[in-house]
Design a protein around this motif. Structure first.
Motif, short mmCIF file in Angstrom:
data_model
loop_
_atom_site.label_atom_id
_atom_site.label_comp_id
_atom_site.label_asym_id
_atom_site.label_seq_id
_atom_site.Cartn_x
_atom_site.Cartn_y
_atom_site.Cartn_z
N VAL A 1 4.19 9.56 15.67
CA VAL A 1 3.67 8.25 15.69
C VAL A 1 5.02 7.34 15.54
CG1 VAL A 1 2.99 6.37 14.20
CG2 VAL A 1 1.89 8.89 13.54
N TYR A 2 4.87 6.05 16.48
CA TYR A 2 5.70 5.46 17.25
C TYR A 2 5.22 3.60 16.54
CZ TYR A 2 7.59 9.42 20.18
OH TYR A 2 8.50 9.79 20.27
N PHE A 3 6.17 3.12 16.02
CA PHE A 3 6.01 1.71 15.38
C PHE A 3 6.17 1.06 17.42
CE2 PHE A 3 7.41 -2.75 14.56
CZ PHE A 3 6.49 -2.81 13.66
N GLY B 1 13.94 8.70 18.02
CA GLY B 1 13.12 7.55 18.52
C GLY B 1 11.32 6.97 17.38
N PRO B 2 11.03 8.35 16.60
CA PRO B 2 9.36 8.20 15.75
C PRO B 2 9.75 7.64 14.50
CG PRO B 2 9.18 10.63 17.35
CD PRO B 2 11.13 9.90 17.06
N ILE B 3 8.76 7.76 14.21
CA ILE B 3 8.87 7.17 12.63
C ILE B 3 8.04 8.36 11.44
CG2 ILE B 3 9.04 4.42 12.55
CD1 ILE B 3 6.15 4.52 11.92
N GLY B 4 7.68 9.12 11.91
CA GLY B 4 7.24 10.24 11.36
C GLY B 4 6.38 10.87 11.99
N ARG B 5 4.87 11.26 11.32
CA ARG B 5 4.14 12.54 12.90
C ARG B 5 2.50 12.08 11.77
NH1 ARG B 5 5.22 16.04 15.88
NH2 ARG B 5 3.08 17.02 15.26
N ALA B 6 1.51 12.38 12.84
CA ALA B 6 0.12 12.30 12.55
C ALA B 6 -0.66 13.74 12.53
CB ALA B 6 -0.71 11.25 12.83
N ALA C 1 0.89 -1.42 0.21
CA ALA C 1 -0.10 0.00 0.15
C ALA C 1 0.54 1.45 0.58
CB ALA C 1 -1.18 -0.06 1.33
N SER C 2 -0.17 2.14 -0.23
CA SER C 2 0.93 3.60 -0.18
C SER C 2 1.01 4.51 1.00
CB SER C 2 0.33 4.74 -1.23
OG SER C 2 -0.03 3.76 -2.87
N ILE C 3 0.78 3.73 2.15
CA ILE C 3 0.89 4.84 3.21
C ILE C 3 1.75 3.84 3.82
CG2 ILE C 3 -0.37 2.39 4.33
CD1 ILE C 3 -0.43 5.60 5.67
N GLY C 4 2.78 5.36 3.98
CA GLY C 4 4.08 5.95 4.61
C GLY C 4 4.07 6.79 5.72
N PHE C 5 5.11 6.93 6.24
CA PHE C 5 6.23 8.34 6.65
C PHE C 5 7.07 8.41 7.01
CE2 PHE C 5 2.13 6.52 9.03
CZ PHE C 5 1.46 6.92 9.37
N ILE C 6 7.38 9.61 7.06
CA ILE C 6 8.36 10.01 6.78
C ILE C 6 9.42 11.18 8.65
CG2 ILE C 6 10.62 11.29 6.39
CD1 ILE C 6 9.56 10.63 3.46
N ASN C 7 10.36 11.14 9.09
CA ASN C 7 9.85 11.75 10.24
C ASN C 7 11.40 12.81 9.67
OD1 ASN C 7 10.49 12.75 12.55
ND2 ASN C 7 11.13 10.76 14.01
N TYR C 8 10.98 14.45 9.59
CA TYR C 8 11.63 14.71 9.83
C TYR C 8 12.26 15.76 10.23
CZ TYR C 8 6.68 16.24 9.13
OH TYR C 8 5.02 16.64 9.78
#
Length: 656
Positions: A511-513, A415-420, A403-410
């Motif tokens: 967002v944390y895995f 620690g996080p994989i991204g933001r929500a 799927a196309s859902i994804g995150f980048i921690n910019y």
């Protein structure tokens, strides 16, 4: 009729002058008032802006980060739409476009060999011509690709794509049974093998040929009957692109690639990758901050989406140079970075841990690396990495093959994989659902609707299936395709893709895995399917039942393999025989490091193996009453797991 005299005119002028003087006086009064009030107005506005800034800093500290990232995405979207209007639609179109735009720019540097964009374009044309004329491969055919990292992986891939073929990337670690399954599930009629991997087909080559599979080897010649060599035929092949259909037609939602992913079924599943998904992957490196001037180091296997679509694709979109490595070497890494002037590299979490565990060398601080982009980086490794290796921006990300859902921690947050936040959900909508901790199924209300997880609460990541987030399913596996979909989630008729991953959104919108649900676990950067490992172990003559799962080991990312086994009556554990069986049938990352011998396996009322308690107890001799064994690779056997041995593993004296 009245006649205006000079006296009348003179009176009118005086009246006009009087009015003008009054207006000027009025404006002077207004100006004086404005000048008097100006400091007050300026102070009020400044105070308001300052209060707004303080409010934003306190309650929305990453507002500007989120907004800038969102605007970058919008800009990239506009550029993509503009390119599409010009006929540059697919992943392959983007490469051809870049080859015309920067033909002499180095594209691939591999073991001293430099291939420009024009060189790869020309060589891929030759590949296409050979398969079209000699191989009689045509548009719509599925061709499986079993190759290590090398430039011809890309040339063969692009050449087959120019013929309109759907290429299936095969994991070169898989063994005979899994290999046959992969080829059959995606419907491939042709298999292209790298010269260094041809021997891996010894056990299945005859079966493949009997099934009508055309076999090709990327070599100057072939020692096997029925296996056609490729490289010798490229010498006389035309450099012109193969004839294109008129008018050219490409459905952006149609299938482009097959990339195999481990799932809960055990054997690998062929995930369909649409042209749209592939095109969306092109922007990954740009969103991480890379530019056309960067040299991108890729040592991850090209059969992974991260290396092929995100890495190679990211270089294509930027017009950057890829430093391609056949295999990752921790001891050689920083030397390569200095030698090739590497500025960006891709990682998985384990890669960074390997670098930290290496002895210090001068090159690790004299490099020019500025960005590290990847996924699976543990927080403690992250901190140590940035502390030891200099000012390198870590761009931790999360993505899925299907799927196309994804995150980048910019951000700079560790620690996080991204933001929500608000802007992120406008780009690609997603939600976190509450779930049953026993079944891992989403919790539904009395009306049948799912419930959103609260901030600070772990939930299952799901994303609505849409035109921008399509799910084409798994080839040859409709049952598993349907299992990945959740229907009537928030309203009747809606459809969401279930990632199978547990995430947590904190109160700052990071967002944390947290974990991966189902019958898979991650080890050494690979997904391990427990059912597949169980089936392989189950074929050993002295084993009656097998239950495979992953256990946490301090100091390691992911989970190490462990198997609860039941021996057949009057049989004993033969560690050397089991080790030989693993070497022959499974890649090293799938091997169980620990064994737990039981008299019977725990099952549910529906006869499903229970793993929860086994995972919780792990491999600690004090917690487990059953006999435990450890895989000693130096002795090529399983040895009893004593408390002393357990302590050595926990403190890191013995490495897995």
């Amino acid at each position: 009729m009245r006649i205006l005299t000079y006296r009348h005119l003179n009176v009118g002028v005086k009246i006009f002058q009087l009015c003008l003087n009054f207006s000027v006086l009025r404006w002077k009064v207004h100006l004086a008032f404005f000048v008097t009030m100006l400091p007050w107005v300026f102070t009020t506005v400044a105070a308001g802006l300052l209060a707004l800034l303080v409010f934003q800093t306190m309650f929305y500290p990453h507002f500007w980060d989120d907004l800038i990232y969102y605007l970058k995405l919008r800009k990239i979207g506009r550029v993509m739409r503009c390119r599409m209007k010009q006929g540059v639609i697919t992943f392959l179109d983007c490469f051809v476009h870049q080859a015309k735009k920067t033909p002499d720019k180095p594209f691939i540097i591999y073991e001293g060999q430099v291939l420009t964009y024009h060189c790869v374009d020309r060589r891929s044309n030759k590949v296409a011509q050979v398969f079209r004329t000699v191989g009689r491969v045509k548009k719509g055919d599925v061709v499986a690709l079993l190759m290590s990292n090398e430039p011809d992986f890309i040339c063969v891939w692009f050449g087959l794509s120019k013929l309109g073929c759907e290429v299936a990337f095969l994991n070169f670690n898989i063994k005979s049974k899994s290999l046959l399954h992969c080829i059959q599930s995606c419907g491939a009629k042709t298999l292209v093998v790298g010269s260094d991997l041809l021997n891996s087909l010894d056990e299945v080559r005859i079966s493949l040929q009997d099934s009508g599979i055309d076999l090709w080897v990327v070599d100057e010649g072939s020692l096997y009957e029925g296996v056609t060599s490729l490289l010798d035929k490229l010498e006389t092949a035309s450099e012109e692109p193969p004839p294109a259909e008129e008018p050219p037609q490409t459905d952006i939602m149609s299938n482009f690639l097959f990339i195999f992913t481990s799932g809960t079924t055990g054997l690998p599943k062929a995930a369909r990758i649409s042209h749209l998904k592939a095109v969306m992957c092109l922007c990954f490196l740009r969103m991480c901050g890379a530019t056309a001037e960067d040299n991108v180091y890729i040592a991850l296997p090209l059969y992974h989406m991260s290396a092929s679509l995100l890495g190679i694709g990211g270089c294509i979109e930027l017009g950057a140079t890829c430093i391609l490595k056949k295999k990752f070497s921790a001891s050689q890494f920083w030397k390569d970075c200095q030698k090739y002037n590497v500025t960006v590299f891709q990682y998985i979490g384990e890669l960074c841990r390997y670098l930290i565990n290496q002895p210090k060398v001068t090159e690790e601080t004299s490099h020019r690396v500025r960005i590290a982009a990847g996924s699976g980086l543990r927080s403690d490794v992250w901190r140590e990495f940035t502390k030891r290796f200099g000012k390198i921006q870590i761009r931790e990300a999360y993505g899925l093959t299907e799927a196309s859902i994804g995150f980048i921690n910019y951000t700079s947050e560790i620690g996080p994989i991204g933001r929500a936040g608000y802007f992120n959900k406008r780009s690609l909508p997603f939600e976190f659902l509450k779930y049953d901790p026993v079944t891992y199924e989403p919790i539904r209300t009395e009306t049948g609707r799912c419930v959103k997880a609260s901030k600070g609460e772990t939930g299952i990541l799901v994303a609505p299936v849409s035109a921008m987030n399509p799910f084409l399913g798994y080839a040859g596996n409709k049952v598993m395709s349907e299992k990945k979909l959740l229907r009537d989630v928030f309203k009747e008729g809606d459809v969401y893709f279930n990632t199978g991953d547990l995430m947590l959104q904190d109160h700052r919108d990071f967002v944390y895995f947290r974990d991966r649900i189902g019958d898979t676990f991650r080890w050494k950067g690979e997904n391990v399917a427990t059912t597949e490992v169980s089936e392989i172990l189950g074929s050993v003559d002295f084993l009656q039942e097998v239950n495979v799962y992953g256990v946490s080991v301090p100091g390691y990312e992911g989970r190490a393999g462990m198997a609860a086994i039941v021996l057949k009556p009057d049989q004993s554990l033969d560690g050397k025989k089991l080790y030989s069986h693993l070497v022959k049938n499974l890649p090293a990352y799938s091997w169980p490091w620990f064994l737990r011998i039981q008299t019977a396996l725990d099952v549910t009322e529906t006869f499903k193996q229970q793993k929860g308690k086994l995972v919780q107890e792990g491999f600690c001799p004090q917690m487990v009453q059953d006999l435990l064994y450890f895989l000693d690779t130096s002795e090529k056997t399983y040895i009893p797991l004593t408390e002393a041995l357990y302590n050595d593993i926990i403190c890191g004296k013995i490495r897995l």
